[in-house]
Design an enzyme around this catalytic site. Structure first.
Site, PDB file in Angstrom:
ATOM      1  N   HIS A 524       0.815  -1.208   0.000  1.00  0.00           N
ATOM      2  CA  HIS A 524       0.000   0.000   0.000  1.00  0.00           C
ATOM      3  C   HIS A 524       0.855   1.267   0.000  1.00  0.00           C
ATOM      4  CE1 HIS A 524      -3.428  -2.411   2.222  1.00  0.00           C
ATOM      5  NE2 HIS A 524      -3.303  -2.762   0.948  1.00  0.00           N
ATOM      6  N   HIS A 562      -6.930  -0.589   3.581  1.00  0.00           N
ATOM      7  CA  HIS A 562      -6.443  -0.816   2.219  1.00  0.00           C
ATOM      8  C   HIS A 562      -6.635   0.409   1.308  1.00  0.00           C
ATOM      9  CE1 HIS A 562      -7.665  -4.391   4.306  1.00  0.00           C
ATOM     10  NE2 HIS A 562      -6.911  -5.142   3.535  1.00  0.00           N
TER      11      HIS A 562
HETATM   12  C1  FAD Z   1       0.002  -7.557  -4.451  1.00  0.00           C
HETATM   13  C2  FAD Z   1      -0.885  -6.390  -4.099  1.00  0.00           C
HETATM   14  C3  FAD Z   1      -1.996  -6.591  -3.288  1.00  0.00           C
HETATM   15  C4  FAD Z   1      -2.822  -5.511  -2.947  1.00  0.00           C
HETATM   16  N1  FAD Z   1      -3.984  -5.752  -2.254  1.00  0.00           N
HETATM   17  C5  FAD Z   1      -4.864  -4.737  -2.091  1.00  0.00           C
HETATM   18  C6  FAD Z   1      -6.150  -4.983  -1.548  1.00  0.00           C
HETATM   19  O1  FAD Z   1      -6.534  -6.123  -1.266  1.00  0.00           O
HETATM   20  N2  FAD Z   1      -6.982  -3.932  -1.367  1.00  0.00           N
HETATM   21  C7  FAD Z   1      -6.603  -2.649  -1.681  1.00  0.00           C
HETATM   22  O2  FAD Z   1      -7.386  -1.721  -1.466  1.00  0.00           O
HETATM   23  N3  FAD Z   1      -5.402  -2.393  -2.228  1.00  0.00           N
HETATM   24  C8  FAD Z   1      -4.543  -3.413  -2.464  1.00  0.00           C
HETATM   25  N4  FAD Z   1      -3.349  -3.156  -3.078  1.00  0.00           N
HETATM   26  C9  FAD Z   1      -2.990  -1.743  -3.364  1.00  0.00           C
HETATM   27  C10 FAD Z   1      -3.680  -1.135  -4.591  1.00  0.00           C
HETATM   28  O3  FAD Z   1      -3.778  -2.077  -5.634  1.00  0.00           O
HETATM   29  C11 FAD Z   1      -2.878   0.111  -5.000  1.00  0.00           C
HETATM   30  O4  FAD Z   1      -2.996   1.062  -3.953  1.00  0.00           O
HETATM   31  C12 FAD Z   1      -3.367   0.744  -6.294  1.00  0.00           C
HETATM   32  O5  FAD Z   1      -3.352  -0.169  -7.361  1.00  0.00           O
HETATM   33  C13 FAD Z   1      -2.479   1.949  -6.655  1.00  0.00           C
HETATM   34  O6  FAD Z   1      -2.996   2.547  -7.826  1.00  0.00           O
HETATM   35  P1  FAD Z   1      -2.122   3.501  -8.768  1.00  0.00           P
HETATM   36  O7  FAD Z   1      -2.961   3.785  -9.955  1.00  0.00           O
HETATM   37  O8  FAD Z   1      -1.626   4.631  -7.962  1.00  0.00           O
HETATM   38  O9  FAD Z   1      -0.820   2.675  -9.169  1.00  0.00           O
HETATM   39  P2  FAD Z   1      -0.681   1.206  -9.767  1.00  0.00           P
HETATM   40  O10 FAD Z   1      -1.898   0.423  -9.524  1.00  0.00           O
HETATM   41  O11 FAD Z   1       0.613   0.690  -9.267  1.00  0.00           O
HETATM   42  O12 FAD Z   1      -0.600   1.430 -11.346  1.00  0.00           O
HETATM   43  C14 FAD Z   1       0.488   2.045 -11.968  1.00  0.00           C
HETATM   44  C15 FAD Z   1       0.627   1.470 -13.370  1.00  0.00           C
HETATM   45  O13 FAD Z   1       1.608   2.248 -14.066  1.00  0.00           O
HETATM   46  C16 FAD Z   1       2.447   1.379 -14.786  1.00  0.00           C
HETATM   47  N5  FAD Z   1       3.739   2.041 -14.945  1.00  0.00           N
HETATM   48  C17 FAD Z   1       4.603   2.376 -13.962  1.00  0.00           C
HETATM   49  N6  FAD Z   1       5.693   2.956 -14.481  1.00  0.00           N
HETATM   50  C18 FAD Z   1       5.509   3.003 -15.814  1.00  0.00           C
HETATM   51  C19 FAD Z   1       6.293   3.482 -16.882  1.00  0.00           C
HETATM   52  N7  FAD Z   1       7.505   4.033 -16.676  1.00  0.00           N
HETATM   53  N8  FAD Z   1       5.804   3.359 -18.141  1.00  0.00           N
HETATM   54  C20 FAD Z   1       4.585   2.821 -18.363  1.00  0.00           C
HETATM   55  N9  FAD Z   1       3.806   2.329 -17.376  1.00  0.00           N
HETATM   56  C21 FAD Z   1       4.267   2.427 -16.117  1.00  0.00           C
HETATM   57  C22 FAD Z   1       2.536   0.136 -13.919  1.00  0.00           C
HETATM   58  O14 FAD Z   1       2.940  -0.981 -14.684  1.00  0.00           O
HETATM   59  C23 FAD Z   1       1.117   0.027 -13.372  1.00  0.00           C
HETATM   60  O15 FAD Z   1       0.294  -0.748 -14.209  1.00  0.00           O
HETATM   61  C24 FAD Z   1      -2.506  -4.204  -3.422  1.00  0.00           C
HETATM   62  C25 FAD Z   1      -1.396  -4.009  -4.244  1.00  0.00           C
HETATM   63  C26 FAD Z   1      -0.585  -5.087  -4.597  1.00  0.00           C
HETATM   64  C27 FAD Z   1       0.601  -4.838  -5.495  1.00  0.00           C
END
Ligand code: FAD
Ligand code: NAG
Ligand code: NAG
Ligand code: NAG
Ligand code: NAG
Ligand code: NAG
Ligand code: NAG
Ligand code: NAG
Length: 602
Positions: A524, A562
């Protein structure tokens, strides 16, 4: 005992489970982005990137391109089936980051894996849906100067991103259905409750005087039987790529390109102009110009990409010979993460554990059949959904300098304790469950930096878990409480023998070792490009032009549970702000207060 693999990390096991076929997604990016300029280039297709793309592309004359480094996993059966989440926790769909060896943990280096696919973390996460204590959102609004983030306002954004569907089931649960709207992501409760969930919840209710609450309506303290982002009709994962993604698929003005890894942002002076990305299948390198660049790569990758592009601590950038575009030392600092330590107990064979689902041939076959027949059985759920959040007695912090824990608003918990029907530490060849105690509101933060100018080198993550005296006191107290909960009246009859750390571990020194050894990330991370610090109240990087950040990195401090719910909602707030701001900007002479704020703060 195997080395720590950490929460939901079963990559090593997948190889041994040859019977279960992994249908890896075919790479499917037929279109290559044209080199013509688009209005918005969004880097990253996680929850944040998708929400922003959906909002901005509602206007058919606005062009949007989303670049995602990972694959399109939407044809992968394992991504759909909730319990199969262990089979997408593999290098195919993850950035398999490890933190630097942590001195607080005796040199252990917990993994900090992140999602890497269309959907980002929402494609691989454990689907728990939770919002937590309302005072957290008020704090975000206060520190950022963005009133849209306060609970009374952001509740609308939580509603706009989700809807709730009742899952018929034969157990009672407190659910406040008034806090959902008609947004794309589906939230529901479990179709069946695991045998141990109710006794565990009762044990915490009785030991800590808690009551059952729904932690999606502003409540932060109590026992929650848990909600998940699971579609009720066919018990499948409901996530950014198969909700927001399907909306975007019907629009001509937006492209979402998987296999497109952004290496660098191009700046002319202080103005962002383009991004350069490599197609990970063809190795073709393309530069795409945008009127606006929006970073949505998540809390680890966004600060890394900024540093690689010359935005960060100038001393660091100089040391790896990256020309400095803007010296912003706060980039990568302020890394907050929920982290926990694990107790593993043996389960009787009537508990639907990971072992019973995948390693016991008899029950594994039975559960597969049930799910394929009518989506019933444990495969449609996520190894137990409930948890308890509570405050520690102030006396835990006696003699400790500082008031972080004792002065947290009363609606905030200190500890999140959870049980899950899988081995969160080690991989014993018996049916086990894991329980863990998490710092819900830690005092210490870590940071992210880079060790080279190469985009293929992983960032250096200094996670700094249990990094203050108060954090150590909190986890020590909570871990002892967790072990003793199995001796409390609701759980004692099940006689679950402790596998880790094991009954021989009793001295404070040995218990502390077990806490260090099993220390893990909840995955997280937030805060590494926080709003109010790196970005201004309208999500623009201070001191630069035409570049914003909207993702978990901008969330200034952890919610009490979460994070995914918060990421969807924060991105929705930000997208409305961008719409209003950019629309106002297109009217010549219009006065924008936050423009002057931004200039002064840079
Ligand atoms: C294993 C795991 C279990 C989790 N379990 C839970 C849960 O049960 N409940 C909950 O609420 N939250 C959970 N989370 C947390 C939640 O999924 C994250 O807080 C959320 O996905 C974050 O969203 P975001 O859009 O900020 O980033 P992310 O979801 O990390 O998305 C960022 C995206 O950008 C892409 N990216 C990064 N850098 C580049 C680049 N240079 N070029 C192109 N693409 C790029 C990545 O590949 C990724 O697809 C979990 C996370 C993980 C990893
Ligand atoms: C749609 O976008 C165009 C181009 O930026 C702009 O001129 C127009 O005002 C927008 N329409 C709405 C309804 O915002
Ligand atoms: C599940 O249901 C949704 C909504 O009807 C549908 O779009 C999706 O394809 C289904 N998934 C599977 C794997 O059957
Ligand atoms: C990208 O932008 C930078 C900064 O303006 C510029 O130097 C470079 O030529 C651009 N790249 C392409 C391929 O347009
Ligand atoms: C920048 O990084 C250097 C080297 O790690 C560090 O000594 C310095 O304190 C940092 N600067 C700021 C302002 O944080
Ligand atoms: C497999 O599950 C069945 C049914 O619950 C149980 O009787 C049996 O003992 C289990 N086998 C093992 C090796 O645990
Ligand atoms: C809290 O700690 C004080 C001082 O040690 C003790 O008297 C009190 O009983 C404790 N309260 C609870 C609820 O444990
Ligand atoms: C697990 O135990 C079973 C039965 O006790 C045995 O057949 C199997 O080989 C063991 N598997 C591993 C990976 O040790």
């Amino acid at each position: 005992m195997h080395p720590v693999r950490s929460f939901l990390s079963f990559a090593s096991l997948t190889a041994t489970l040859a019977a279960i076929s992994l249908s890896l997604a075919q790479t499917s990016d037929a279109i290559d982005a044209s080199t013509t300029k688009v209005d918005y280039v969004i880097v990253g297709a996680g929850p944040a990137g998708y929400v922003v793309a959906e909002t901005l592309s509602r206007n058919a004359s606005v062009t949007v391109t989303v670049l995602e480094a990972g694959l399109d996993g939407r044809n992968d059966h394992n991504m759909d089936v909730p319990a199969d989440l262990i089979f997408v926790s593999t290098p195919t769909y993850l950035w398999e980051y490890n933190s630097q060896p942590d001195p607080n943990l005796g040199g252990i280096a917990p993994n900090l894996w992140q999602g890497r696919a269309l959907g980002g973390g929402s494609a691989v996460n454990a689907m728990t849906y939770c919002r937590g204590s309302e005072s957290v959102f008020d704090q975000w609004a206060h520190t950022s100067g963005n009133s849209g983030l306060q609970w009374s306002n952001i509740l609308n954004d939580f509603k706009a991103t989700t809807h709730y569907i009742n899952q018929p089931a034969d157990y009672q649960q407190t659910v406040n259905t008034n806090v959902y709207g008609d947004g794309p992501v589906e939230v529901s409760r479990a179709s069946m409750i695991d045998l141990m969930d109710r006794p565990f919840a009762m044990a915490y209710e009785q030991s800590f005087g808690l009551k059952e609450v729904d932690q999606t309506d502003g409540e932060g303290v109590g026992v929650d039987l848990g909600l998940s982002t699971i579609r009720v009709s066919n018990r499948t994962r409901s996530y950014a790529a198969n909700t927001y993604g399907y909306i975007l698929a019907n629009r001509n003005n937006v492209q979402v390109l998987p296999n497109s890894w952004v290496q660098k942002i191009g700046f002319a002076g202080k103005t962002a102009q383009n991004v350069t990305y490599i197609n990970t299948v063809s190795n073709k390198v393309t530069t795409l110009a945008g009127e606006q660049i929006i970073l949505a790569g998540g809390a680890i990758n966004t600060p890394q990409l900024l540093m690689l592009s010359g935005v960060g601590n100038a001393t660091t950038l100089n040391s790896v010979k990256i020309p400095v575009v803007r010296d912003i030392p706060a980039v990568g600092q302020n890394l907050w993460d929920h982290h926990f330590s694990v107790v593993v107990v043996q389960a009787t064979s009537n508990v639907d554990t990971f072992y019973q689902m995948f390693q016991n041939a008899t029950t594994a076959a039975q559960f597969q059949t049930e799910y394929l027949k009518d989506y019933s059985g444990p495969l449609g759920n996520v190894f137990g959904t409930e948890w308890a959040t509570y405050r520690l007695n102030d006396s835990v912090f006696n003699g400790i300098n500082g008031k972080h824990y004792t002065s947290l608003p009363q609606d905030r918990p200190h500890i999140l304790a959870k049980i899950g029907a899988f081995p969160a530490y080690g991989m014993p060849n018996v049916s086990t469950m894991s329980a863990w105690a998490t710092l819900a509101q830690p005092e210490a933060s870590g940071y992210i930096t880079i060790g080279s100018s190469s985009y293929t080198d992983a960032p250096l993550i200094h996670s700094n878990y249990y990094g203050s005296a108060a954090d150590k006191a909190a986890i020590s107290a909570a871990y002892k409480q967790l072990r003793s909960i199995f001796e409390s009246a609701p759980l004692k009859p099940y006689e679950m023998q402790e596998v880790f750390p094991g009954s021989s571990v009793t001295s404070d020194a040995d218990v502390w070792k077990a806490i260090q050894q099993s220390a893990s990330s909840f995955h997280h991370p937030v805060g590494t490009c926080a709003i109010g610090s790196v970005v201004d109240s309208r999500w623009r990087i201070k001191g630069l032009k035409n570049i914003r950040i909207v993702d978990s990195s901008t969330i200034p401090y952890l919610p009490t549970c979460h994070t995914q719910a918060s990421v969807y909602a924060v991105a929705h707030v930000a997208a409305q702000n961008i719409l209003e701001h950019d629309a106002a900007g297109s009217k010549p002479g219009s006065y924008r207060r936050e423009d002057s704020e931004s200039m002064h703060s840079s």
